[in-house]
Design an enzyme around this catalytic site. Structure first.
Site, PDB file in Angstrom:
ATOM      1  N   SER A  17       0.730  -1.069  -0.070  1.00 42.26           N
ATOM      2  CA  SER A  17      -0.014   0.059   0.093  1.00 42.26           C
ATOM      3  C   SER A  17       0.743   1.141  -0.058  1.00 42.26           C
ATOM      4  O   SER A  17       0.543   2.267  -0.945  1.00 42.26           O
ATOM      5  CB  SER A  17      -1.066  -0.057   1.358  1.00 42.26           C
ATOM      6  OG  SER A  17      -1.879  -0.905   1.024  1.00 42.26           O
ATOM      7  N   ARG A  52       1.439   4.026  -3.317  1.00 45.38           N
ATOM      8  CA  ARG A  52       1.310   5.560  -2.750  1.00 45.38           C
ATOM      9  C   ARG A  52       2.557   6.362  -3.182  1.00 45.38           C
ATOM     10  O   ARG A  52       2.391   7.500  -3.678  1.00 45.38           O
ATOM     11  CB  ARG A  52       0.760   5.791  -1.363  1.00 45.38           C
ATOM     12  CG  ARG A  52      -0.562   5.313  -1.237  1.00 45.38           C
ATOM     13  CD  ARG A  52      -1.028   5.072   0.220  1.00 45.38           C
ATOM     14  NE  ARG A  52      -2.501   4.864   0.306  1.00 45.38           N
ATOM     15  CZ  ARG A  52      -2.842   3.694   0.159  1.00 45.38           C
ATOM     16  NH1 ARG A  52      -2.537   2.704  -0.220  1.00 45.38           N
ATOM     17  NH2 ARG A  52      -4.367   3.723   0.442  1.00 45.38           N
ATOM     18  N   SER A  79     -13.416   2.710   3.311  1.00 45.52           N
ATOM     19  CA  SER A  79     -12.433   2.104   2.090  1.00 45.52           C
ATOM     20  C   SER A  79     -11.519   3.145   1.818  1.00 45.52           C
ATOM     21  O   SER A  79     -11.640   4.374   1.619  1.00 45.52           O
ATOM     22  CB  SER A  79     -13.331   2.103   0.849  1.00 45.52           C
ATOM     23  OG  SER A  79     -12.430   2.103   0.045  1.00 45.52           O
ATOM     24  N   ASP A 104      -7.429  -7.239   4.986  1.00 44.18           N
ATOM     25  CA  ASP A 104      -6.936  -8.289   4.194  1.00 44.18           C
ATOM     26  C   ASP A 104      -6.436  -9.452   4.937  1.00 44.18           C
ATOM     27  O   ASP A 104      -5.955 -10.408   4.171  1.00 44.18           O
ATOM     28  CB  ASP A 104      -5.465  -7.653   3.407  1.00 44.18           C
ATOM     29  CG  ASP A 104      -6.005  -6.454   2.577  1.00 44.18           C
ATOM     30  OD1 ASP A 104      -7.347  -6.816   1.990  1.00 44.18           O
ATOM     31  OD2 ASP A 104      -5.247  -5.743   2.148  1.00 44.18           O
ATOM     32  N   ARG A 106     -13.856 -13.428  -0.900  1.00 49.14           N
ATOM     33  CA  ARG A 106     -13.245 -14.168   0.025  1.00 49.14           C
ATOM     34  C   ARG A 106     -13.853 -14.789   1.452  1.00 49.14           C
ATOM     35  O   ARG A 106     -13.519 -15.956   1.885  1.00 49.14           O
ATOM     36  CB  ARG A 106     -12.161 -13.190   0.699  1.00 49.14           C
ATOM     37  CG  ARG A 106     -11.102 -12.755  -0.220  1.00 49.14           C
ATOM     38  CD  ARG A 106     -10.235 -11.932   0.290  1.00 49.14           C
ATOM     39  NE  ARG A 106      -9.092 -11.578  -0.722  1.00 49.14           N
ATOM     40  CZ  ARG A 106      -7.959 -10.767  -0.850  1.00 49.14           C
ATOM     41  NH1 ARG A 106      -8.115  -9.564   0.278  1.00 49.14           N
ATOM     42  NH2 ARG A 106      -7.122 -10.237  -1.834  1.00 49.14           N
TER      43      ARG A 106
HETATM   44  C1  S3P Z   1      -5.988  -1.004   0.203  1.00 43.04           C
HETATM   45  C2  S3P Z   1      -7.140  -0.780   0.772  1.00 43.04           C
HETATM   46  C3  S3P Z   1      -8.016  -2.047   1.231  1.00 43.04           C
HETATM   47  C4  S3P Z   1      -7.072  -3.352   0.979  1.00 43.04           C
HETATM   48  C5  S3P Z   1      -6.586  -3.347  -0.222  1.00 43.04           C
HETATM   49  C6  S3P Z   1      -5.464  -2.131  -0.108  1.00 43.04           C
HETATM   50  C7  S3P Z   1      -5.142   0.300  -0.204  1.00 43.04           C
HETATM   51  O1  S3P Z   1      -9.143  -2.116   0.641  1.00 43.04           O
HETATM   52  O2  S3P Z   1      -8.390  -4.480   0.899  1.00 43.04           O
HETATM   53  O3  S3P Z   1      -5.803  -4.618  -0.434  1.00 43.04           O
HETATM   54  O4  S3P Z   1      -4.019   0.190  -0.555  1.00 43.04           O
HETATM   55  O5  S3P Z   1      -5.469   1.383  -0.007  1.00 43.04           O
HETATM   56  P1  S3P Z   1     -10.251  -0.729   1.030  1.00 43.04           P
HETATM   57  O6  S3P Z   1     -10.633   0.043   0.096  1.00 43.04           O
HETATM   58  O7  S3P Z   1     -11.478  -1.818   0.969  1.00 43.04           O
HETATM   59  O8  S3P Z   1      -9.941  -0.369   2.388  1.00 43.04           O
END
Ligand code: S3P
Length: 426
Positions: A22, A26, A166, A315, A346
């Site tokens: 993540s 970014r 999210s 996750d 999942r």
């Molecule tokens: C992520 C956010 C999560 C996660 C994904 C990576 C991110 O999803 O499940 O693997 O890098 O912002 P959400 O958007 O549901 O929080």
């Protein structure tokens, strides 16, 4: 491909895991739109991160990659260039969604697509708020799914109440907010991962998080290049932590892992279940906490996981389902319906696969109920083409007499290259 997993008497050792996926995605996006030269250290070879890198290069970003080091000569908010082909986010929803926020505000048009799995995941979560900001983002097939056609426009700031927590949606809105006039605000009921907020702040954006509300004050301000160090991905460490706590006579140490509280809900839940886990040598790296994690064999009890806890372990639910099979009593996971929208459903996938091994698991609308302590047997599992399902089932295989076979394997590299080197060694 089919992968054979052998059972293992114990699981011990000192490990490091690839850099946080993540944070890495970014870092490559934000450095590319900052002004000046940023260095990114510890960039992982995870396929999702390489997809982000490739998309930014196709948009004209000047990125030199030397092993795990990137040198990114950022060209400012409006320095990216139109790409004549289709940007390909591969399996990465993070790349597609975050980048859509940036592309919405460019002075050119783009098309962004992804692999078979990503094309089956609705993009409505970002289309709605970005459209409110004045963006012209639409699904090529008209049903809310990618490919997305994005026509660059001038954007306006909004205050957005996210219907479900999210981090990807929050980040898409904040990145679009960099280009909008005025203050962009995102409110969430439960805290999702906050890496975008932390990183934008460290690149000089005026951004504040308070009581479930993130405000980016003043769009249009330049970001300043900076060096970013990427430490280990907690979501990858989770498989090794799980392996140690469910095996006898085991102890693992995972060095240098990002342990941001918005990511480590799995640790809290495991501790509540009786797991012996310690964080050591903690320090801060640009606002992100880092630690070595030590986990040992533990007697585990079932627990209840509530909706509030889900975003911080979104996750890790598949691997928690595996761990719960080795806990005494019942584990109930609630409020996790977002898992149905990941690389596969999942909840359904884990319920289906764990049953094959004889686990007592029931799928509910928004979660799972697992009655732990049942005797498990060797089985042939399927990954559902999902890296986290695959790795969770592999860990399970190491703890079933006779191991297991995993069909449709080969997805672990999406987030955790080197995963099988560790598992096979065990
Ligand atoms: C992520 C956010 C999560 C996660 C994904 C990576 C991110 O999803 O499940 O693997 O890098 O912002 P959400 O958007 O549901 O929080």
């Amino acid at each position: 491909m089919t992968k054979k997993i052998n059972d293992s008497y114990s699981f011990s050792g000192a490990y490091s895991v690839p850099g946080d996926k993540s944070v890495a995605q970014r870092a490559v996006i934000i450095s590319s739109i900052a002004e000046g030269v940023s260095t990114v250290l510890g960039f992982p070879e995870a396929l999702d991160c390489l997809s982000a890198l490739e998309c930014m290069r196709n948009l004209g970003a000047d990125i030199i990659k030397n092993g795990s080091e990137l040198v990114i000569n950022g060209s400012g908010l409006y320095g990216l260039k139109q790409y004549d082909g289709r940007l390909n986010a591969g399996n990465s929803a993070t790349t597609m969604r975050l980048l859509s926020g940036v592309l919405s505000a460019q002075r050119f048009d783009s098309v962004i697509t992804g692999d078979e799995s990503l094309l089956k995941r609705s993009a409505n979560g970002i289309i709605k708020p970005l459209s409110q900001m004045g963006a012209d983002v639409c699904s090529e097939t008209g049903d809310g799914f990618a490919p997305l056609i994005i026509k660059g426009r001038a954007l306006k700031a909004i205050a957005y109440d996210m219907p479900v927590a999210s981090a990807q949606v929050k980040s898409a809105v904040l990145l679009a907010g960099l280009y909008a006039e005025g203050s962009t605000c995102v409110r969430e009921s439960f805290a999702s991962r906050n890496h975008t907020e932390i990183m934008l702040g460290s690149f000089g954006a005026q951004i504040e998080s308070k009581r479930g509300r993130v405000t980016l004050y003043r769009g249009g301000c330049a970001l300043r290049a900076k060096n970013v160090a990427i430490y280990g991905d907690f979501s990858s460490a989770a498989y090794l932590i799980a392996s140690a706590v469910i095996h006898n006579n085991s102890s693992v140490r995972i060095n240098g892992v990002f342990v941001n509280k918005t990511r480590t809900g799995f640790l809290n839940v495991l501790r509540r279940m009786g797991a012996k886990i310690r964080l050591m040598r903690m320090f801060l790296s640009d606002g992100e906490p880092v630690a070595d994690i030590v986990a040992e064999s533990s007697g585990l009890f079932g627990t209840e996981v509530s909706a509030r806890e889900i975003p911080s372990m979104i996750d890790e639910i598949p691997i928690l389902a595996v761990v719960s099979c080795f806990a005494k009593g019942r584990t109930v996971i609630k409020g996790a319906s977002e898992l149905r929208k990941k690389e596969c459903d999942r909840l359904a996938a884990m319920a289906c696969e764990l049953k094959k091994a004889g686990a007592d698991i029931e799928e509910t609308d928004d979660g799972l109920i697992i009655e732990g302590g049942k005797k498990l047997k060797s089985a042939v599992f399927d990954t559902h083409k999902d890296h986290r399902v695959e790795m969770s089932l592999s860990v399970l295989g190491t703890r079933i007499p006779g191991g297991c076979e995993i069909e449709n394997a080969g997805y672990a590299d999406v987030s955790f290259p080197g995963f099988y080197d560790i598992i096979d060694r065990a």
